[in-house]
Design a protein around this motif. Sequence first.
Motif, mmCIF file in Angstrom:
data_model
loop_
_atom_site.group_PDB
_atom_site.id
_atom_site.type_symbol
_atom_site.label_atom_id
_atom_site.label_comp_id
_atom_site.label_asym_id
_atom_site.label_seq_id
_atom_site.Cartn_x
_atom_site.Cartn_y
_atom_site.Cartn_z
ATOM 1 N N ASP A 153 52.308 15.333 58.665
ATOM 2 C CA ASP A 153 52.100 14.049 59.321
ATOM 3 C C ASP A 153 51.612 13.034 58.291
ATOM 4 O O ASP A 153 50.829 13.370 57.400
ATOM 5 C CB ASP A 153 51.069 14.172 60.441
ATOM 6 N N SER A 154 52.037 11.794 58.443
ATOM 7 C CA SER A 154 51.653 10.759 57.482
ATOM 8 C C SER A 154 50.146 10.636 57.337
ATOM 9 O O SER A 154 49.635 10.365 56.254
ATOM 10 C CB SER A 154 52.232 9.400 57.910
ATOM 11 N N ASN A 155 49.426 10.846 58.454
ATOM 12 C CA ASN A 155 47.973 10.643 58.430
ATOM 13 C C ASN A 155 47.181 11.934 58.264
ATOM 14 O O ASN A 155 45.971 11.964 58.473
ATOM 15 C CB ASN A 155 47.520 9.932 59.709
ATOM 16 N N LEU A 161 51.193 11.366 53.411
ATOM 17 C CA LEU A 161 51.244 10.183 52.548
ATOM 18 C C LEU A 161 49.891 9.492 52.407
ATOM 19 O O LEU A 161 49.443 9.188 51.302
ATOM 20 C CB LEU A 161 52.267 9.183 53.100
ATOM 21 N N PHE A 162 49.247 9.231 53.538
ATOM 22 C CA PHE A 162 48.024 8.426 53.496
ATOM 23 C C PHE A 162 46.810 9.246 53.090
ATOM 24 O O PHE A 162 45.919 8.742 52.403
ATOM 25 C CB PHE A 162 47.814 7.735 54.844
ATOM 26 N N GLY A 163 46.784 10.507 53.503
ATOM 27 C CA GLY A 163 45.684 11.362 53.095
ATOM 28 C C GLY A 163 45.651 11.560 51.587
ATOM 29 O O GLY A 163 44.599 11.449 50.946
ATOM 30 N N ASP A 191 56.680 7.431 62.209
ATOM 31 C CA ASP A 191 56.029 8.106 63.324
ATOM 32 C C ASP A 191 54.759 7.366 63.752
ATOM 33 O O ASP A 191 53.928 7.919 64.452
ATOM 34 C CB ASP A 191 55.699 9.560 62.954
ATOM 35 N N PHE A 192 54.606 6.117 63.333
ATOM 36 C CA PHE A 192 53.510 5.248 63.759
ATOM 37 C C PHE A 192 53.981 3.805 63.624
ATOM 38 O O PHE A 192 55.012 3.543 63.015
ATOM 39 C CB PHE A 192 52.257 5.484 62.909
ATOM 40 N N ILE A 193 53.230 2.885 64.216
ATOM 41 C CA ILE A 193 53.585 1.465 64.146
ATOM 42 C C ILE A 193 52.760 0.820 63.040
ATOM 43 O O ILE A 193 51.546 0.659 63.173
ATOM 44 C CB ILE A 193 53.313 0.732 65.481
#
Length: 530
Positions: A184-186, A191-193, A297-299
């Motif tokens: 997951d991106s978060n 990616l963000f982690g 997968d998010f806005i």
Amino acid sequence: MAGVINGKEQKTVQAGKKSALKFISNLNVNFATPDQPPKCTWHKGVDPETTPHRRAEWRTQEKIYSDVTKAVGNTPLVRLNKIAKSYGLECEILAKCEYFNPGGSVKDRIGFRMIEDAEMAGILKPGSTIIEPTSGNTGIGLALGAAVKGYRCIIVMSEKMSNEKVDVLKALGAEIVRTPITADSNSPEGLFGVSHRLKKEIPNSIILDQYSNPGNPLAHYDTTAEEILHQCDGKVDMIVVGTGTGGTITGIGKKFKEVSPSTLIVGADPVGSILAQPEELNQTDSDFYEVEGIGYDFIPTGFDRSVVDHWVKVNDQESLPMARKLIKEEGLLCGGSAGAVVAAAVKAGRDLKKGQRIVVIIPDSIRNYITKFVSDHWMESKGFKQCDNPNNHWWWDQSVANFTLEALITATSSMTCERILHVMKKQGIDQVPIVDKNGGILSMVTMQKILNVLISGNVRPSDSIDKASVTVFPKVYQNATLGLVSRILERENYVLVLEKQNIGQSTIEKPIGIITAVDLLHHISTNTPK
């Protein structure tokens, strides 16, 4: 200066000297997905003179550029002559070819804009390190800017993205950190982690954050939209844009809502993404798609979906063959997301009449995808193209259903990595399907994947196997041909064979075997006709 847009006189806003706002992404401070509500005060009917942002001039008078960053923008608008006709459209389709930018994509515009804004705000200085989570193209734009200006650049990108993007980034001097396709991106390994962890570890570093940075939509508000208006003399009935971070469609949409409100703004969103509205459009059994650079997968914070008048969902089966048509029939050396945009335009433009005009944004070039959708073998292995049998192999068209499969060892998600490794060693196997209580496939785990996550230190032997499994893996059904299996095995170490079974009111996909290159070769050698 003044111009006429759709019959109305409009003032031309000149580039001002206003300083950029001192934008700092939350990713620099906290581990959080950049999906917070935007703070932008723009609304339909706003006076463009009230903007707090600096304005960038899109016109250029230079004959010799001082460096490559000055070559960004002023990309050509090209008429699609065959595609519109072949799909029975009466309207005109014009392609804004963003791959003419020096880095090969529309993201060059935002890469340089974000760097310049950060410099003007005093938060990017000599000796700084730029960190950016990206699908690749923004990274290339930032790496170009960093190369010219002398910054260290670290790009965080998913393993899904093409190796060509990685090679270009490395050639530009950027450092690459890859994240798992299924993360997951978060998540901490997403990616963000990963980006936030690097920011904490590296002194004097900054995440410019294309997902929240106002320079992203502003680059398109100030330049891309103005270029389209100029090139079309203000006559545009519809604009179709692929949506990812949302910056391109937000910037273009806001400009057109101000000066040409009758122009329809259409968003192209891949099946598996959640960006489209209403939410019912996003319902699907799968969240994976092959097309790169669009969908999320998010806005994203910087995405103002209020400027989008209509949404079109497109799948890989539409997008990638359409990209190949653009290359073959129109001579546009574009990337896969261009196919998604044009496929959406063909759907959205059916009701437009002769004399009306659609502008489509072609985001990037063929360069990034030579080993992916540009390759016939890749297209065949993914099921987007019929598998050719140029050598007339006797086994090519045989069904997998007639292939002798070895007994399959499966596992459940309650098992630990340590236990699965023990099973692999005892049985002499490298791949194990993870199944639910009904025997339906959940994920796959491989010896290589377990090795990678254990060595990285992100997973312990006592952890659940879920932490080392993947939900995207090579698979076929029993009615597939051995020719398709052969194509897949050119790129993968194995193929999982699935069988659909009805359980009560639902259907499950049950793994029944695994085929490796050795298995296929054994079948061919022992069954070759005498």
